[in-house]
Write a protein that holds these residues in place. Structure first.
Motif, mmCIF file in Angstrom:
data_model
loop_
_atom_site.group_PDB
_atom_site.id
_atom_site.type_symbol
_atom_site.label_atom_id
_atom_site.label_comp_id
_atom_site.label_asym_id
_atom_site.label_seq_id
_atom_site.Cartn_x
_atom_site.Cartn_y
_atom_site.Cartn_z
ATOM 1 N N SER A 176 0.820 -1.215 0.000
ATOM 2 C CA SER A 176 0.000 0.000 0.000
ATOM 3 C C SER A 176 0.853 1.265 0.000
ATOM 4 O O SER A 176 0.701 2.135 -0.859
ATOM 5 C CB SER A 176 -0.935 0.010 1.214
ATOM 6 O OG SER A 176 -1.862 -1.028 1.139
ATOM 7 N N PHE B 21 -6.600 2.054 -0.989
ATOM 8 C CA PHE B 21 -5.488 1.249 -0.482
ATOM 9 C C PHE B 21 -5.366 1.368 1.038
ATOM 10 O O PHE B 21 -5.180 0.361 1.738
ATOM 11 C CB PHE B 21 -4.176 1.689 -1.144
ATOM 12 C CG PHE B 21 -3.876 0.962 -2.419
ATOM 13 C CD1 PHE B 21 -3.091 -0.177 -2.415
ATOM 14 C CD2 PHE B 21 -4.363 1.413 -3.633
ATOM 15 C CE1 PHE B 21 -2.792 -0.856 -3.592
ATOM 16 C CE2 PHE B 21 -4.073 0.748 -4.820
ATOM 17 C CZ PHE B 21 -3.291 -0.396 -4.793
ATOM 18 N N VAL C 81 -8.248 -0.552 2.938
ATOM 19 C CA VAL C 81 -8.055 -2.005 2.997
ATOM 20 C C VAL C 81 -6.919 -2.351 3.955
ATOM 21 O O VAL C 81 -7.018 -3.302 4.739
ATOM 22 C CB VAL C 81 -7.765 -2.569 1.592
ATOM 23 C CG1 VAL C 81 -7.400 -4.037 1.670
ATOM 24 C CG2 VAL C 81 -8.984 -2.389 0.697
ATOM 25 N N SER D 70 -12.987 -6.023 1.494
ATOM 26 C CA SER D 70 -11.602 -5.994 1.005
ATOM 27 C C SER D 70 -11.523 -6.420 -0.456
ATOM 28 O O SER D 70 -10.844 -5.780 -1.269
ATOM 29 C CB SER D 70 -10.720 -6.905 1.861
ATOM 30 O OG SER D 70 -10.729 -6.492 3.208
ATOM 31 N N VAL D 71 -12.225 -7.495 -0.802
ATOM 32 C CA VAL D 71 -12.213 -7.973 -2.190
ATOM 33 C C VAL D 71 -12.905 -6.967 -3.109
ATOM 34 O O VAL D 71 -12.469 -6.740 -4.244
ATOM 35 C CB VAL D 71 -12.878 -9.359 -2.291
ATOM 36 C CG1 VAL D 71 -13.044 -9.770 -3.759
ATOM 37 C CG2 VAL D 71 -12.063 -10.404 -1.545
ATOM 38 N N SER E 189 -10.496 -4.163 -3.760
ATOM 39 C CA SER E 189 -9.424 -4.645 -4.634
ATOM 40 C C SER E 189 -9.916 -4.808 -6.074
ATOM 41 O O SER E 189 -9.223 -4.440 -7.029
ATOM 42 C CB SER E 189 -8.880 -5.976 -4.114
ATOM 43 O OG SER E 189 -8.357 -5.840 -2.813
ATOM 44 N N THR E 190 -11.126 -5.367 -6.229
ATOM 45 C CA THR E 190 -11.711 -5.527 -7.573
ATOM 46 C C THR E 190 -11.917 -4.177 -8.241
ATOM 47 O O THR E 190 -11.641 -4.000 -9.437
ATOM 48 C CB THR E 190 -13.046 -6.273 -7.484
ATOM 49 O OG1 THR E 190 -12.852 -7.533 -6.847
ATOM 50 C CG2 THR E 190 -13.651 -6.498 -8.864
ATOM 51 N N ALA F 31 -2.830 -3.621 -7.240
ATOM 52 C CA ALA F 31 -4.165 -4.002 -6.774
ATOM 53 C C ALA F 31 -4.281 -5.515 -6.695
ATOM 54 O O ALA F 31 -4.891 -6.059 -5.759
ATOM 55 C CB ALA F 31 -5.233 -3.431 -7.716
ATOM 56 N N LEU G 232 -2.372 -6.626 -3.680
ATOM 57 C CA LEU G 232 -3.174 -6.292 -2.491
ATOM 58 C C LEU G 232 -4.260 -7.334 -2.279
ATOM 59 O O LEU G 232 -4.492 -7.794 -1.151
ATOM 60 C CB LEU G 232 -3.789 -4.899 -2.656
ATOM 61 C CG LEU G 232 -4.611 -4.383 -1.468
ATOM 62 C CD1 LEU G 232 -3.689 -4.040 -0.304
ATOM 63 C CD2 LEU G 232 -5.426 -3.161 -1.862
ATOM 64 N N THR G 233 -4.930 -7.721 -3.368
ATOM 65 C CA THR G 233 -5.973 -8.747 -3.281
ATOM 66 C C THR G 233 -5.406 -10.046 -2.723
ATOM 67 O O THR G 233 -6.000 -10.659 -1.819
ATOM 68 C CB THR G 233 -6.571 -9.018 -4.680
ATOM 69 O OG1 THR G 233 -7.039 -7.796 -5.234
ATOM 70 C CG2 THR G 233 -7.713 -10.012 -4.605
ATOM 71 N N VAL H 87 -4.503 -9.670 1.040
ATOM 72 C CA VAL H 87 -5.718 -9.567 1.862
ATOM 73 C C VAL H 87 -6.362 -10.937 2.028
ATOM 74 O O VAL H 87 -6.695 -11.362 3.153
ATOM 75 C CB VAL H 87 -6.713 -8.571 1.228
ATOM 76 C CG1 VAL H 87 -8.095 -8.718 1.865
ATOM 77 C CG2 VAL H 87 -6.212 -7.150 1.392
ATOM 78 N N VAL I 285 -8.933 -11.422 -10.309
ATOM 79 C CA VAL I 285 -9.144 -11.566 -8.860
ATOM 80 C C VAL I 285 -9.226 -13.043 -8.485
ATOM 81 O O VAL I 285 -8.628 -13.485 -7.491
ATOM 82 C CB VAL I 285 -10.418 -10.813 -8.418
ATOM 83 C CG1 VAL I 285 -10.719 -11.088 -6.946
ATOM 84 C CG2 VAL I 285 -10.251 -9.310 -8.649
#
Length: 661
Positions: free
Chosen positions: A29, A338, A341, A504-505, A508-509, A543, A546-547, A550, A633
């Motif tokens: 992030s 960012f 999350v 969170s998803v 990210s999406t 991203a 990050l996904t 998470v 994702v």
């Protein structure tokens, strides 16, 4: 104290996975956000250094009077800014034939040609020939880019000043008598210049080209910098000594144009105080306006006939600053997502860590430790992880900033990257993360330590099972087998875990879709900007990372909390693959729901991005990107499930079933 230090040390060894997950999510992030922001600072610092080193002119003064600037006018301006900050000459644009093709040239005739103190150019290619005397004269040509064609050394160019005068007269709205036109056609005032050194001027470094003075709009503005392809751009730029201009006789009708051509019509003025520039900011803009008034006053009556071309009308400077600001704006928009999350995952990590150590907290309370001292252990845990992640993120962000600066070379002949340290954006982002982490850990910890030791020593009762809404629809519910019924109950049983994963998803999406929308704008939407395309790719990659982090973190916590449950399934005869899918099904359901909610959230982020870019719309985003985003994702989710399969396989049934619940 010895006991306290032991528990502190064990916290790091026992929960190393959570420690690392906090490090990685902060790294991703803060690294992404600070990298985007730092790149803007680096670009502007580099532009400032270049502006100072090459003593770039802040004004091009163009005389609108018939006689041009007098020696008195030039002396008055030099008295304001110093002789080394004022150069004189004449410049104009005309169509000239080269190798059988008419090209639009901008011609600069400079008095200080051999060693200019204003607009110092860099020699890119030194000519390896000498002037052979006679009619042949040597000129400097600009380095070629996407729009300025460039002329190789040794190319001969014939300048027909009779034809040039006709063009200048037409540009000034003069009607030329046919007899005068015939006279100019036979006017013996031609010179041949040979392209010599290839140079890079500090005034023209945008690869989109240099906007012509012949444009109806006259000058570039923030509103038309995205539409350069629709404007007239010059084909070539030549620089020559002022004395190359031949003596031109007084000709009726076009005489004022001819007189201006042989008189000094330009002054290139550089401010003595170069610290006010700061990449065309508001302070510089106000200073420019004040200097206009000072110059007009210094010139007296001549000041009424002066035109000003400032760096705000220079396409190269204006577009570089505007594109850098757009990159910063993209970073600011995505920063919120960012950071949200990151805070959510860190809070979840620390809250559940403390819940797992309820018994240990109770023992410390019984031994007389204060609430703050007990919580301090967890604060130290989160702060150390955040600190390591943040320091590492600085270098990731710096590398990302250099990458973006490098990619800007596809749109601009970029000046050398400044060595000035760009810390402000990193410090702001990192401070927000630290404050959020500290606050979340402190609040959750104090709340837990306020409970009585007796309550803390008792295992927290598992959440009671209850019917899910699908069970109230027998026609649907009865279609599921036992394992899917169990999965649906588990998904909806732990509402906080479900909501946290879905949110969170979803974010990210939305970030992935926003990156794909930017990429689409560059590939198919008419925004020919490699720099923005690079930012779009960076957004997609970060991203996606990050996904992955998470989902890995939340699923890892989920597995840790349900060791006894999974061990029970193994004892009942479930194969390892079946036990793994017992968890995986929940992950994929949470991910699918998160993707559904990610679509409307992505529309909000896209709307902000399109507004910042000044172009683009939802309807213009290619349909297949809406399918690529969820596929990416799910791809990252699949990678995470493979990584966690080992953790599920190594669950010790004996140890798990001995746990008190």
């Amino acid at each position: 104290m010895k006991t306290y230090l032991k528990t502190l040390a064990r916290a790091f060894t026992k929960h190393i996975t959570r420690f690392l997950s906090i490090i990685f999510i902060v790294l991703i992030s803060v690294g992404f956000i600070s990298g985007i922001g730092t790149s803007t600072d680096k670009i502007k610092y580099s532009l400032n250094d270049y502006y100072k080193a090459n003593n770039v002119s802040d004004f091009i003064l163009k005389s609108t009077s018939d006689g041009g600037f007098s020696d008195k006018d030039i002396a008055a301006v030099r008295n304001l800014y110093g002789g080394e900050n004022v150069n004189t000459g004449a410049s104009f644009e005309a169509y000239i034939g080269v190798n059988g093709e008419k090209q639009l040239f901008r011609l600069y005739f400079l008095n200080d040609f051999d060693s200019p103190t204003v607009n110092k150019w860099d020699v890119v290619e030194k000519a390896d020939f000498s002037d052979e005397s006679g009619d042949i004269k040597v000129a400097c040509t600009e380095v070629s880019d996407n729009k300025i064609k460039g002329i190789s050394a040794g190319t001969e160019i014939e300048l027909d000043f009779g034809d040039i005068l006709k063009q200048l007269a037409e540009q000034n709205g003069k009607q030329i008598d046919p007899d005068i036109s015939l006279f100019l056609d036979n006017f013996d005032c031609k010179i041949t210049v040979v392209a010599g050194d290839v140079i890079k001027s500090p005034l023209t470094f945008a690869n989109d080209g240099e906007i012509s003075w012949l444009n109806p709009a006259d000058t570039p503005t923030p509103d038309n910098i995205n539409a350069v392809n629709e404007l007239i751009t010059v084909d070539n730029i030549l620089y020559m000594p002022y004395e190359y201009i031949p003596e031109i006789p007084a000709i009726p009708v076009i005489h004022p144009v001819a007189e201006k051509l042989v008189k000094t019509g330009d002054m290139y003025v550089s401010f003595s105080d170069k610290t006010v520039f700061n990449a065309l900011d508001d302070r510089y803009e106000n200073f420019v306006e004040s200097q206009k008034s000072d110059i007009v006053s210094a010139l007296g009556e001549s000041g009424n006939g002066v035109g000003f071309i400032s760096l705000f009308q220079n396409y190269s400077f204006l577009s570089l600053v505007k594109y850098a600001d757009k990159v910063m704006a993209i970073g600011l928009i995505l920063m919120v997502a960012f950071l949200f999350v990151t805070a959510l995952v860190v809070l979840s990590n620390m809250t559940r860590l403390m819940e797992e150590e309820r018994g240990q907290i109770a023992c410390l309370r019984t031994l007389g430790y204060s609430s703050f001292k007990i919580v301090f252990k967890y604060i130290l845990f989160s702060m150390l992880a955040t600190g390591i992640g943040g320091v590492s993120a600085y270098f990731v962000g710096l590398g990302l900033a250099y990458l973006i600066c490098y990619v800007f070379n596809y749109s601009f002949a970029m000046p050398p990257v400044s060595t000035q340290v760009a810390l402000p954006f990193f410090l702001i982002v990192f401070s927000i993360i630290v404050i959020t982490t500290l606050g979340a850990t402190l609040i959750a910890g104090i709340k837990l330590t306020l409970e009585t030791p007796a309550n803390l020593l008792r295992p927290k009762p598992p959440k009671a099972g209850k019917k899910v809404f699908l069970e109230r629809i027998p026609a649907v519910w009865n279609l599921f087998s036992f394992k899917y019924k169990s999965t649906m109950r588990n998904v909806l049983r732990y509402a906080s875990r479900f909501v946290m994963t879905v949110v969170s998803v979803a974010v990210s999406t939305a970030l992935v879709l926003a990156g794909l929308a930017l990429l689409d704008l560059c590939l198919f939407g008419g925004l020919a900007s490699p720099s923005v395309m690079a930012v779009a790719l960076v957004v997609i990659v970060f991203a996606g990372l990050l996904t992955a982090v998470v989902i890995y973190t939340l699923t890892n916590i989920n597995i840790s909390e349900r060791n006894r449950e999974l061990a029970t399934l193994k004892v009942l005869g479930y194969h390892e693959k079946e036990v793994a899918w017992y968890i995986y099904r929940e992950i994929y359901i949470d991910t699918a729901v998160g993707i559904v909610f990610g679509y409307p959230l992505s529309l909000l982020i896209m709307r902000l991005l399109f507004w910042i870019m000044g172009m683009g719309a939802f309807s213009s985003v290619s349909w297949f990107w809406w399918l690529v985003a969820p596929a990416l994702v799910f791809l990252f989710t699949g990678v995470v499930t493979l990584m966690l399969s080992f953790k599920i396989r190594k669950i010790d049934m004996n140890e798990s079933l001995k746990a008190i619940e």
